[in-house]
Design a protein around this motif. Structure first.
Motif, PDB file in Angstrom:
ATOM      1  N   TRP A  78      11.780   8.415   6.430  1.00 56.70           N
ATOM      2  CA  TRP A  78      11.361   7.468   5.401  1.00 56.70           C
ATOM      3  C   TRP A  78      10.905   6.142   5.999  1.00 56.70           C
ATOM      4  O   TRP A  78       9.995   5.490   5.465  1.00 56.70           O
ATOM      5  CB  TRP A  78      12.492   7.254   4.403  1.00 56.70           C
ATOM      6  CG  TRP A  78      12.402   8.251   3.288  1.00 56.70           C
ATOM      7  CD1 TRP A  78      13.138   9.383   3.132  1.00 56.70           C
ATOM      8  CD2 TRP A  78      11.481   8.215   2.197  1.00 56.70           C
ATOM      9  NE1 TRP A  78      12.736  10.055   2.000  1.00 56.70           N
ATOM     10  CE2 TRP A  78      11.730   9.363   1.405  1.00 56.70           C
ATOM     11  CE3 TRP A  78      10.489   7.324   1.800  1.00 56.70           C
ATOM     12  CZ2 TRP A  78      11.010   9.643   0.254  1.00 56.70           C
ATOM     13  CZ3 TRP A  78       9.762   7.600   0.647  1.00 56.70           C
ATOM     14  CH2 TRP A  78      10.027   8.744  -0.116  1.00 56.70           C
ATOM     15  N   ILE A  81       7.333   6.762   6.923  1.00 60.51           N
ATOM     16  CA  ILE A  81       6.479   6.755   5.734  1.00 60.51           C
ATOM     17  C   ILE A  81       6.204   5.329   5.271  1.00 60.51           C
ATOM     18  O   ILE A  81       5.053   4.940   5.013  1.00 60.51           O
ATOM     19  CB  ILE A  81       7.143   7.554   4.589  1.00 60.51           C
ATOM     20  CG1 ILE A  81       7.227   9.053   4.940  1.00 60.51           C
ATOM     21  CG2 ILE A  81       6.393   7.340   3.274  1.00 60.51           C
ATOM     22  CD1 ILE A  81       5.922   9.781   4.884  1.00 60.51           C
ATOM     23  N   LEU A  82       7.271   4.521   5.182  1.00 59.84           N
ATOM     24  CA  LEU A  82       7.131   3.148   4.683  1.00 59.84           C
ATOM     25  C   LEU A  82       6.345   2.275   5.651  1.00 59.84           C
ATOM     26  O   LEU A  82       5.587   1.387   5.235  1.00 59.84           O
ATOM     27  CB  LEU A  82       8.514   2.544   4.423  1.00 59.84           C
ATOM     28  CG  LEU A  82       9.308   3.217   3.291  1.00 59.84           C
ATOM     29  CD1 LEU A  82      10.711   2.635   3.218  1.00 59.84           C
ATOM     30  CD2 LEU A  82       8.583   3.061   1.958  1.00 59.84           C
ATOM     31  N   LEU A  84       3.846   3.267   7.641  1.00 55.25           N
ATOM     32  CA  LEU A  84       2.413   3.579   7.462  1.00 55.25           C
ATOM     33  C   LEU A  84       1.916   3.100   6.111  1.00 55.25           C
ATOM     34  O   LEU A  84       0.753   2.704   5.980  1.00 55.25           O
ATOM     35  CB  LEU A  84       2.175   5.076   7.629  1.00 55.25           C
ATOM     36  CG  LEU A  84       1.671   5.526   9.006  1.00 55.25           C
ATOM     37  CD1 LEU A  84       0.251   5.046   9.244  1.00 55.25           C
ATOM     38  CD2 LEU A  84       2.578   4.994  10.110  1.00 55.25           C
ATOM     39  N   LEU A  85       2.785   3.114   5.109  1.00 55.50           N
ATOM     40  CA  LEU A  85       2.394   2.588   3.799  1.00 55.50           C
ATOM     41  C   LEU A  85       2.076   1.101   3.904  1.00 55.50           C
ATOM     42  O   LEU A  85       1.099   0.621   3.323  1.00 55.50           O
ATOM     43  CB  LEU A  85       3.529   2.819   2.798  1.00 55.50           C
ATOM     44  CG  LEU A  85       3.253   2.385   1.347  1.00 55.50           C
ATOM     45  CD1 LEU A  85       2.105   3.180   0.759  1.00 55.50           C
ATOM     46  CD2 LEU A  85       4.510   2.549   0.493  1.00 55.50           C
ATOM     47  N   LEU A  86       2.876   0.384   4.689  1.00 50.58           N
ATOM     48  CA  LEU A  86       2.617  -1.036   4.911  1.00 50.58           C
ATOM     49  C   LEU A  86       1.300  -1.240   5.656  1.00 50.58           C
ATOM     50  O   LEU A  86       0.473  -2.075   5.261  1.00 50.58           O
ATOM     51  CB  LEU A  86       3.772  -1.659   5.704  1.00 50.58           C
ATOM     52  CG  LEU A  86       3.603  -3.126   6.112  1.00 50.58           C
ATOM     53  CD1 LEU A  86       3.503  -4.009   4.882  1.00 50.58           C
ATOM     54  CD2 LEU A  86       4.768  -3.570   6.997  1.00 50.58           C
ATOM     55  N   ASP A  88      -1.187   0.715   5.706  1.00 50.21           N
ATOM     56  CA  ASP A  88      -2.265   1.142   4.826  1.00 50.21           C
ATOM     57  C   ASP A  88      -2.701   0.011   3.901  1.00 50.21           C
ATOM     58  O   ASP A  88      -3.856  -0.051   3.489  1.00 50.21           O
ATOM     59  CB  ASP A  88      -1.800   2.348   4.006  1.00 50.21           C
ATOM     60  CG  ASP A  88      -2.965   3.101   3.404  1.00 50.21           C
ATOM     61  OD1 ASP A  88      -4.056   3.062   3.997  1.00 50.21           O
ATOM     62  OD2 ASP A  88      -2.788   3.722   2.345  1.00 50.21           O
ATOM     63  N   HIS A  89      -1.775  -0.888   3.572  1.00 49.30           N
ATOM     64  CA  HIS A  89      -2.123  -2.019   2.723  1.00 49.30           C
ATOM     65  C   HIS A  89      -2.687  -3.187   3.533  1.00 49.30           C
ATOM     66  O   HIS A  89      -3.435  -4.001   2.999  1.00 49.30           O
ATOM     67  CB  HIS A  89      -0.888  -2.488   1.941  1.00 49.30           C
ATOM     68  CG  HIS A  89      -0.578  -1.641   0.748  1.00 49.30           C
ATOM     69  ND1 HIS A  89       0.086  -0.433   0.852  1.00 49.30           N
ATOM     70  CD2 HIS A  89      -0.868  -1.799  -0.566  1.00 49.30           C
ATOM     71  CE1 HIS A  89       0.208   0.102  -0.354  1.00 49.30           C
ATOM     72  NE2 HIS A  89      -0.353  -0.700  -1.226  1.00 49.30           N
ATOM     73  N   HIS A  93      -8.478   0.429   3.545  1.00 47.99           N
ATOM     74  CA  HIS A  93      -8.245   1.842   3.290  1.00 47.99           C
ATOM     75  C   HIS A  93      -9.568   2.589   3.197  1.00 47.99           C
ATOM     76  O   HIS A  93     -10.479   2.178   2.483  1.00 47.99           O
ATOM     77  CB  HIS A  93      -7.453   1.999   1.990  1.00 47.99           C
ATOM     78  CG  HIS A  93      -6.958   3.381   1.738  1.00 47.99           C
ATOM     79  ND1 HIS A  93      -7.770   4.373   1.276  1.00 47.99           N
ATOM     80  CD2 HIS A  93      -5.724   3.927   1.896  1.00 47.99           C
ATOM     81  CE1 HIS A  93      -7.068   5.483   1.140  1.00 47.99           C
ATOM     82  NE2 HIS A  93      -5.832   5.242   1.509  1.00 47.99           N
ATOM     83  N   TYR A 222       2.505  11.116   6.807  1.00 49.62           N
ATOM     84  CA  TYR A 222       1.846  10.197   5.877  1.00 49.62           C
ATOM     85  C   TYR A 222       0.330  10.235   6.093  1.00 49.62           C
ATOM     86  O   TYR A 222      -0.451  10.293   5.136  1.00 49.62           O
ATOM     87  CB  TYR A 222       2.365   8.776   6.079  1.00 49.62           C
ATOM     88  CG  TYR A 222       1.713   7.760   5.149  1.00 49.62           C
ATOM     89  CD1 TYR A 222       2.303   7.425   3.944  1.00 49.62           C
ATOM     90  CD2 TYR A 222       0.498   7.164   5.496  1.00 49.62           C
ATOM     91  CE1 TYR A 222       1.699   6.502   3.092  1.00 49.62           C
ATOM     92  CE2 TYR A 222      -0.116   6.259   4.649  1.00 49.62           C
ATOM     93  CZ  TYR A 222       0.492   5.930   3.446  1.00 49.62           C
ATOM     94  OH  TYR A 222      -0.127   5.035   2.610  1.00 49.62           O
ATOM     95  N   GLU A 226      -2.256  11.336   3.183  1.00 54.10           N
ATOM     96  CA  GLU A 226      -3.043  10.233   2.645  1.00 54.10           C
ATOM     97  C   GLU A 226      -4.515  10.297   3.053  1.00 54.10           C
ATOM     98  O   GLU A 226      -5.397   9.919   2.261  1.00 54.10           O
ATOM     99  CB  GLU A 226      -2.443   8.900   3.107  1.00 54.10           C
ATOM    100  CG  GLU A 226      -3.159   7.664   2.584  1.00 54.10           C
ATOM    101  CD  GLU A 226      -2.983   7.445   1.092  1.00 54.10           C
ATOM    102  OE1 GLU A 226      -3.690   6.585   0.538  1.00 54.10           O
ATOM    103  OE2 GLU A 226      -2.137   8.130   0.488  1.00 54.10           O
ATOM    104  N   GLU A 227      -4.806  10.779   4.272  1.00 54.39           N
ATOM    105  CA  GLU A 227      -6.172  10.717   4.780  1.00 54.39           C
ATOM    106  C   GLU A 227      -6.799  12.081   5.049  1.00 54.39           C
ATOM    107  O   GLU A 227      -7.889  12.377   4.580  1.00 54.39           O
ATOM    108  CB  GLU A 227      -6.212   9.882   6.072  1.00 54.39           C
ATOM    109  CG  GLU A 227      -5.796   8.429   5.887  1.00 54.39           C
ATOM    110  CD  GLU A 227      -6.825   7.592   5.129  1.00 54.39           C
ATOM    111  OE1 GLU A 227      -7.928   8.111   4.850  1.00 54.39           O
ATOM    112  OE2 GLU A 227      -6.519   6.446   4.803  1.00 54.39           O
TER     113      GLU A 227
END
Length: 260
Positions: A78, A81-82, A84-86, A88-89, A93, A222, A226-227
């Motif tokens: 996790w 995941i978090l 890469l989420l950060l 990504d923002h 994107h 992720y 996502e991609e």
């Protein structure tokens, strides 16, 4: 640092360089079907590497925790995941900005964003290689030299289409061959850099190795969801991407079991 470790660190980068060199060998622009196939293959390799080379070793190394042995794998997963989420923002994107691009420059803008997206992909891959190599150097019994080589080779194989996915569209948009090749190469330089930085950090926190392994797995998965999966499923005949996902998954699974 042994030759085997150096080989493991720079082998994925070599895959990117060879893929980017396709711009000198192929005359025509990459077809949508070929791009879907390459994205599917890369996704399959990354999923198999995440499971066999990262998550399973993370679970095995936490066996001493008994019934709670899943905690490091889940927590690290996790965190990846978090993380890469950060990113990504923070980084433009690919899909969101490509949809917003309008006018005659939209294709070139999309190609530029593809460079950023693939560079983002390479960060967790470099981290994964760094974690595996650090574990091997530390004498971790769950990580062998051949296991580390299998992960590096698998990532190098999936980096080949990624290098081509960058250089070929740039060339199709009018960028000179040498410059398009350079962009492909530069997108992969983050991998050995990320591997070396991760090795330096892992050397200080070796007890956290299960967390680091699963962190890399979460980050890689992720990227896949996502991609790569949207790329391989876009347009008609998306089954091409699905078939090559299975091919990439099988190839990485064979490499990991045979060499690990």
């Amino acid at each position: 640092m042994t030759f085997q470790v150096l080989q493991g660190i720079f082998l994925p980068f070599l895959g990117t360089v060879l893929g980017a060199a396709c711009v000198f060998l192929l005359k025509d622009a990459m077809s949508d079907r070929l791009q879907r196939a390459l994205s599917g293959f890369a996704a399959g390799v990354m999923v198999a590497a995440s499971v066999w080379s990262l998550l399973i070793p993370a679970l095995e190394q936490a066996e001493s925790m008994g019934v709670w042995s899943f905690v490091p794998a889940v927590a690290g997963f996790w965190l990846g995941i978090l993380f890469l989420l950060l990113l990504d923002h923070l980084i433009p994107h690919l899909h969101r900005n490509a949809e917003q691009a309008e006018g005659p420059k939209s294709h070139l803008q999309r190609a530029t964003m593809l460079v950023l997206a693939v560079t983002l992909h390479n960060i967790p891959e470099g981290m994964a290689v760094g974690v595996i190599c650090a574990g091997y150097l530390a004498g971790n019994t769950g990580i062998s030299a051949m296991g580390a080589l299998a992960l590096s080779l698998g990532i190098a194989i999936q980096n080949f289409p990624e290098g081509a996915i960058i250089s070929m569209p740039l060339r199709a948009e009018g960028v000179r061959k040498g410059k398009a090749f350079s962009y492909g190469v530069l997108s992969g330089i983050v991998e050995p850099a990320g591997a070396l930085l991760t090795m330096a950090a892992a050397g200080l926190v070796l007890p956290a190795m299960p967390y680091l392994l699963s962190f890399a797995a979460g980050a890689m998965l992720y990227v896949v969801v996502e991609e790569l999966i949207p790329e391989m499923s876009a347009g008609s005949h998306s089954n091409v991407g699905t078939v090559f996902f299975a091919v990439g998954f099988s190839a990485m699974m064979v490499l990991d079991v045979a060499l690990g």
